[in-house]
Design an enzyme around this catalytic site. Structure first.
Site, PDB file in Angstrom:
ATOM      1  N   ARG A  84       0.842  -1.177   0.130  1.00  0.00           N
ATOM      2  CA  ARG A  84      -0.185  -0.115  -0.007  1.00  0.00           C
ATOM      3  C   ARG A  84       0.734   1.217  -0.159  1.00  0.00           C
ATOM      4  NH1 ARG A  84      -1.758   0.127   4.527  1.00  0.00           N
ATOM      5  NH2 ARG A  84      -1.313  -1.763   5.365  1.00  0.00           N
TER       6      ARG A  84
ATOM      7  N   LYS B 133      -8.416  -2.362   1.651  1.00  0.00           N
ATOM      8  CA  LYS B 133      -8.138  -1.662   2.844  1.00  0.00           C
ATOM      9  C   LYS B 133      -8.903   0.026   2.726  1.00  0.00           C
ATOM     10  CE  LYS B 133      -5.901  -3.417   6.220  1.00  0.00           C
ATOM     11  NZ  LYS B 133      -5.739  -4.694   5.918  1.00  0.00           N
TER      12      LYS B 133
ATOM     13  N   HIS C 233      -9.145  -3.849  13.390  1.00  0.00           N
ATOM     14  CA  HIS C 233      -8.290  -4.532  12.496  1.00  0.00           C
ATOM     15  C   HIS C 233      -7.809  -6.055  13.248  1.00  0.00           C
ATOM     16  CE1 HIS C 233      -4.046  -4.328  10.218  1.00  0.00           C
ATOM     17  NE2 HIS C 233      -4.803  -5.193   9.534  1.00  0.00           N
TER      18      HIS C 233
ATOM     19  N   SER D 254       0.419  -5.361  10.381  1.00  0.00           N
ATOM     20  CA  SER D 254       0.844  -6.355   9.294  1.00  0.00           C
ATOM     21  C   SER D 254       1.997  -7.101   9.523  1.00  0.00           C
ATOM     22  CB  SER D 254       1.184  -5.321   8.063  1.00  0.00           C
ATOM     23  OG  SER D 254       1.430  -6.139   6.881  1.00  0.00           O
TER      24      SER D 254
ATOM     25  N   LYS E  62      -1.994 -12.027  12.547  1.00  0.00           N
ATOM     26  CA  LYS E  62      -3.531 -12.394  12.723  1.00  0.00           C
ATOM     27  C   LYS E  62      -3.949 -13.552  11.633  1.00  0.00           C
ATOM     28  CE  LYS E  62      -4.149  -8.077  11.212  1.00  0.00           C
ATOM     29  NZ  LYS E  62      -3.037  -7.889  11.134  1.00  0.00           N
ATOM     30  N   THR E  63      -3.516 -13.539  10.394  1.00  0.00           N
ATOM     31  CA  THR E  63      -3.960 -14.555   9.647  1.00  0.00           C
ATOM     32  C   THR E  63      -3.271 -15.865   9.795  1.00  0.00           C
ATOM     33  OG1 THR E  63      -4.250 -13.007   7.785  1.00  0.00           O
ATOM     34  CG2 THR E  63      -4.054 -15.456   7.153  1.00  0.00           C
TER      35      THR E  63
ATOM     36  N   ASP F 184      -8.999 -10.613   8.998  1.00  0.00           N
ATOM     37  CA  ASP F 184      -8.297  -9.276   9.248  1.00  0.00           C
ATOM     38  C   ASP F 184      -9.309  -8.276   9.459  1.00  0.00           C
ATOM     39  OD1 ASP F 184      -5.664  -7.918   8.242  1.00  0.00           O
ATOM     40  OD2 ASP F 184      -6.998  -6.721   6.830  1.00  0.00           O
TER      41      ASP F 184
HETATM   42  N1  ATP Z   1       5.706 -17.107  16.205  1.00  0.00           N
HETATM   43  C1  ATP Z   1       5.129 -16.625  14.969  1.00  0.00           C
HETATM   44  N2  ATP Z   1       4.027 -16.185  15.141  1.00  0.00           N
HETATM   45  C2  ATP Z   1       3.089 -15.825  14.033  1.00  0.00           C
HETATM   46  N3  ATP Z   1       3.489 -15.617  12.837  1.00  0.00           N
HETATM   47  C3  ATP Z   1       4.855 -16.167  12.568  1.00  0.00           C
HETATM   48  C4  ATP Z   1       5.763 -16.718  13.650  1.00  0.00           C
HETATM   49  N4  ATP Z   1       6.880 -16.963  13.138  1.00  0.00           N
HETATM   50  C5  ATP Z   1       6.872 -16.728  11.881  1.00  0.00           C
HETATM   51  N5  ATP Z   1       5.504 -15.973  11.517  1.00  0.00           N
HETATM   52  C6  ATP Z   1       5.239 -15.759  10.062  1.00  0.00           C
HETATM   53  O1  ATP Z   1       4.745 -14.464  10.272  1.00  0.00           O
HETATM   54  C7  ATP Z   1       3.805 -14.039   9.089  1.00  0.00           C
HETATM   55  C8  ATP Z   1       2.877 -13.594   9.768  1.00  0.00           C
HETATM   56  O2  ATP Z   1       1.800 -13.063   8.682  1.00  0.00           O
HETATM   57  P1  ATP Z   1       0.532 -12.802   8.806  1.00  0.00           P
HETATM   58  O3  ATP Z   1      -0.191 -13.026   7.340  1.00  0.00           O
HETATM   59  O4  ATP Z   1      -0.506 -13.652   9.732  1.00  0.00           O
HETATM   60  O5  ATP Z   1       0.087 -11.310   9.242  1.00  0.00           O
HETATM   61  P2  ATP Z   1      -1.093 -10.451   9.428  1.00  0.00           P
HETATM   62  O6  ATP Z   1      -1.073 -10.122  10.993  1.00  0.00           O
HETATM   63  O7  ATP Z   1      -2.320 -11.355   9.038  1.00  0.00           O
HETATM   64  O8  ATP Z   1      -0.897  -9.303   8.690  1.00  0.00           O
HETATM   65  P3  ATP Z   1      -2.059  -8.424   7.373  1.00  0.00           P
HETATM   66  O9  ATP Z   1      -2.613  -7.452   8.123  1.00  0.00           O
HETATM   67  O10 ATP Z   1      -0.789  -7.767   6.611  1.00  0.00           O
HETATM   68  O11 ATP Z   1      -2.586  -9.386   6.662  1.00  0.00           O
HETATM   69  C9  ATP Z   1       3.521 -15.373   8.492  1.00  0.00           C
HETATM   70  O12 ATP Z   1       4.174 -15.360   7.578  1.00  0.00           O
HETATM   71  C10 ATP Z   1       3.938 -16.563   9.279  1.00  0.00           C
HETATM   72  O13 ATP Z   1       4.330 -17.694   8.815  1.00  0.00           O
HETATM   73  O1  OAA Z   2      -3.339  -3.953   3.053  1.00  0.00           O
HETATM   74  C1  OAA Z   2      -2.536  -4.817   2.956  1.00  0.00           C
HETATM   75  O2  OAA Z   2      -1.826  -4.717   1.942  1.00  0.00           O
HETATM   76  C2  OAA Z   2      -2.276  -6.143   3.906  1.00  0.00           C
HETATM   77  C3  OAA Z   2      -2.825  -5.871   5.219  1.00  0.00           C
HETATM   78  O3  OAA Z   2      -3.871  -6.591   5.556  1.00  0.00           O
HETATM   79  C4  OAA Z   2      -2.226  -4.848   6.096  1.00  0.00           C
HETATM   80  O4  OAA Z   2      -1.428  -4.273   5.443  1.00  0.00           O
HETATM   81  O5  OAA Z   2      -2.705  -4.905   7.290  1.00  0.00           O
HETATM   82 CA    CA Z   3      -3.465 -11.134   6.988  1.00  0.00          CA
HETATM   83 MN    MN Z   4      -4.390  -6.062   7.574  1.00  0.00          MN
END
Ligand code: ATP
Ligand code: OAA
Ligand code: CA
Ligand code: MN
Length: 658
Positions: free
Chosen positions: A176, A321, A340, A358, A362-363, A377
């Site tokens: 973004r 977003k 979020h 990010s 979360k995911t 998310d």
């Molecule tokens: N101990 C841990 N706990 C959680 N995630 C981990 C850990 N170690 C490594 N990772 C990695 O960190 C990343 C976490 O990314 P995730 O997609 O869950 O982010 P998000 O919070 O959903 O962000 P976004 O809002 O950008 O989608 C993944 O690639 C995961 O494999």
């Molecule tokens: O918006 C994006 O590119 C991915 C996301 O979920 C974040 O940054 O929180």
């Molecule tokens: Ca995510």
């Molecule tokens: Mn997000």
């Protein structure tokens, strides 16, 4: 010469017996009915049921087939009129000539240009321009299969991966562009929204918005075809928002097909006028001579017009977003908290929220084979419980491995969009460790691709509120139990520290503070959301937790990231309730309550101090981070947080002290 072959040899007579008498016939199919290859192709594709079925026109309704044909035409006409209105230029003709279907298709659909030329608004003769002479073909709510074909035929960088996903390139932007996001400041938004230092809302005026809108609409109308998605946001039926997304790329259309809630054919029939419209002209830049523009990228939200315009970035996450920002405005007006966060539910109906910036997990952590996934998310917390805003998930896939994240791995199949990944040119197998295009590689899939998805994506009030921080300084404990005041302190702070790139040796961890774990998306002052969260957590007895998914045993460079398997064990203990009953001790500086034991996790890592061999370095990093928290919180000191003044004072006291 008859009866003689080319070399003068006698021809073998195959006609001594009748063909059908004794010839081995393994081809039992009757011959095709087509006379030409085009006819054959026309047999291949069966007309589907109308995507906007006849209202009340069930069998036995007594209507003649003639009536239903008329109704179908009428509905097509209404739909095209609505789309034409959406695409209307504000300064020239009132609406472009739109027609349904692919311009490249030779098949004549029911909607011929004749029908749509009746349906488009009359063009004033004096105003005529070349643009009013042409048709814009509308590819309306196409299916994933159709979108695959469009992408592969017309969009460079689109390929089918070995698991059936659609690999795409998002272009120059692979993330973004928050500095290019603008919100129209008018009399009412000037009062309602959060502006100024720390706010994500960079102002623009109505006039400039209209200039960019016109640029985006003119670009879209200059194309032979555009994609239109009509979809929903929010699984709570009482607060569902109708969105229309107009875009130029099949990639964008499939991404939003996956990420928003997909209407049923019946719902689509009643869709009517959208509540909000996105004009995605991402391939086309904004004009840098335009007031307020600081680059050739501009993402503009106009709440009064209920519109968003995208110029100069094709990164699809801007749409997702942008709509989330909209929800951060609309929902609090209805006393609903937008979050979020990820969200899942156990077999006994216990709901957990996962907040975090990010990349904090979360995911990854809400996608849990032993629990029902409500969403990964974006959520709403209302009087009735939680609801997912979206219909899909958007997982980071850098270094994705099947064993650690099997559900996400298996969701990357036909229908899923994978962005900016690298794959083998022949086998089309994705190499998830390859960062050649981007560190931010992503997969967008419909939520039902996760086996334990809870459909509809709603649940009761949360029992646990888990704040995720990826602390690259390695000083926050892997898990701590928070008081309500501490939960609010950390929610308002919204801390994480990631390391940007990993290529050029060691880089300094960068502390990021993002209010409500999503400052880039909030519209009102953070304390408004924080007060709502405090009120809801108190009312429903939810417990707050801080989980560090980042470094242990030293900061980035000397320690290592906490094993995902350990973090999962910690999360399991929170869900099961066993962690509530553990023995706790309190840390220095941050005053966090840390358990002495968690099943499946080595006890020595629970207090980060134990894992650092250099105790002085640990203390320096701890104080440094504490200082950064304090400095960040200064801007909130003069703000009221809700009406509970005791809590407000407690929140200020719940931060680090040294
Ligand atoms: N101990 C841990 N706990 C959680 N995630 C981990 C850990 N170690 C490594 N990772 C990695 O960190 C990343 C976490 O990314 P995730 O997609 O869950 O982010 P998000 O919070 O959903 O962000 P976004 O809002 O950008 O989608 C993944 O690639 C995961 O494999
Ligand atoms: O918006 C994006 O590119 C991915 C996301 O979920 C974040 O940054 O929180
Ligand atoms: Ca995510
Ligand atoms: Mn997000």
């Amino acid at each position: 010469m008859s009866g003689t072959g080319r070399g003068g040899l006698a021809k073998i007579d195959t006609r001594t017996k009748r063909d059908d008498e004794e010839m081995c016939q393994d081809d039992i199919a009757t011959p095709v009915k087509a006379q030409t290859i085009d006819e054959l192709h026309s047999l291949q594709i069966k007309k589907s049921a109308p995507s906007t079925p006849i209202q009340g026109g069930t069998a036995g309704s007594g209507r003649s087939s003639f009536d239903s044909v008329v109704d179908q035409d009428q509905r097509n006409k209404q739909q095209l009129q609505s789309i034409s209105a959406s695409l209307a230029s504000l300064t020239r003709e009132t609406g472009p000539k739109v027609v349904k279907g692919d311009p490249a298709s030779t098949r004549k659909a029911a909607d011929t240009p004749k029908l749509s030329s009746q349906s488009h608004h009359a063009t004033p003769a004096l105003n005529i321009s070349d643009s009013s002479l042409k048709f814009t073909h509308i590819l309306y709510n196409l299916s994933p299969a159709e979108l695959y074909e469009q992408a592969i035929k017309y969009e460079k960088g689109s390929f089918i991966t070995s698991s059936g996903a659609l690999a795409t390139l998002s272009g120059a932007k692979t993330g973004r562009s928050p500095r290019d996001k603008r919100v129209v400041k008018d009399d009412s938004t000037a009062k309602e929204l959060w502006w100024g230092k720390g706010s994500p809302n960079i102002e623009m005026d109505e006039q400039t918005f209209l200039v960019n809108r016109e640029r985006a609409v003119d670009y879209l109308c200059s194309l032979d075809k555009v994609f239109v998605n009509d979809q929903y946001l929010n699984w709570d039926p009482n607060h569902r928002i109708k969105v229309r997304i107009v875009s130029a790329r099949a990639y964008h259309s499939l991404f939003m097909h996956n990420m928003c809630i997909r209407p049923t054919p019946e719902e689509l029939e009643d869709f009517g006028t959208p509540d909000f419209t996105i004009y995605n002209s991402g391939q086309f830049p904004c004009n840098r001579y335009t007031h307020y523009m600081t680059s050739s990228t501009s993402i503009d939200i106009n709440l009064a017009r209920r519109e968003m315009v995208i110029l100069g970035t094709q990164y699809a996450g801007e749409m997702k977003k942008g709509l989330f920002s909209l929800m951060h405005y609309l929902m609090p007006k209805r006393q609903i908290l937008s979050l979020h966060s990820g969200c899942n539910m156990g077999k006994d109906g216990d709901v957990a929220l996962f907040f975090g910036l990010s990349g904090t997990g979360k995911t990854t952590l809400s996608t849990d084979h032993n629990r029902y996934l409500i969403g990964d998310d974006e959520h709403c917390w209302s009087e009735n419980g939680v609801s997912n805003i979206e219909g899909g998930c958007y997982a980071k896939c850098i270094d994705l491995v099947r064993e650690k994240e099997p559900d996400i791995w298996n969701a990357i199949k036909f229908g899923t969009v994978v962005e900016n990944v690298v794959f083998d040119e022949h086998t089309r197998e994705v190499d998830y460790s390859d960062r050649s295009v981007s560190e931010n590689t992503r997969a967008a899939y419909p939520i039902e691709y996760i086996p334990n998805a809870k459909i509809p994506c709603v649940g009761p009030h949360p029992k646990n509120v888990i704040l995720l921080a990826c602390d690259a300084f390695g000083v926050l404990p892997p898990v701590s139990k928070l008081s309500l005041a501490q939960t609010m302190y950390h929610f308002i702070s919204g801390y994480t520290a990631l390391v940007a790139g990993t290529e050029d040796g060691i880089k300094e961890p960068q502390a990021t503070f993002s209010a409500c774990f999503g400052a880039a998306f909030i519209m009102l002052h953070p304390t408004k959301y924080a007060a709502m969260l405090a009120e809801k957590m108190k009312k429903h007895g939810a417990t707050g937790w801080l989980v560090n998914t980042g470094w242990s045993g030293g900061r980035y460079g000397s320690g290592s990231r906490i094993k995902l398997a350990y973090t999962r064990k910690i999360i399991d203990a929170i869900h099961s309730g066993s962690l509530l009953n553990a023995n706790y001790s309190t840390t220095e500086v941050f005053g966090l309550e840390i358990p002495t034991a968690v099943e499946g996790v080595p006890s020595e890592i629970l207090d980060p101090m134990n894992t650092w061999s250099d105790k002085k370095a640990y203390n320096d990093n701890l104080l440094n981070l504490g200082g950064l928290f304090k400095k960040n919180f200064e801007v909130f000191l003069n703000h009221k947080i809700g009406t509970d003044h005791k809590l407000a004072e407690e929140i200020l006291a719940a931060g680090p002290s040294f």
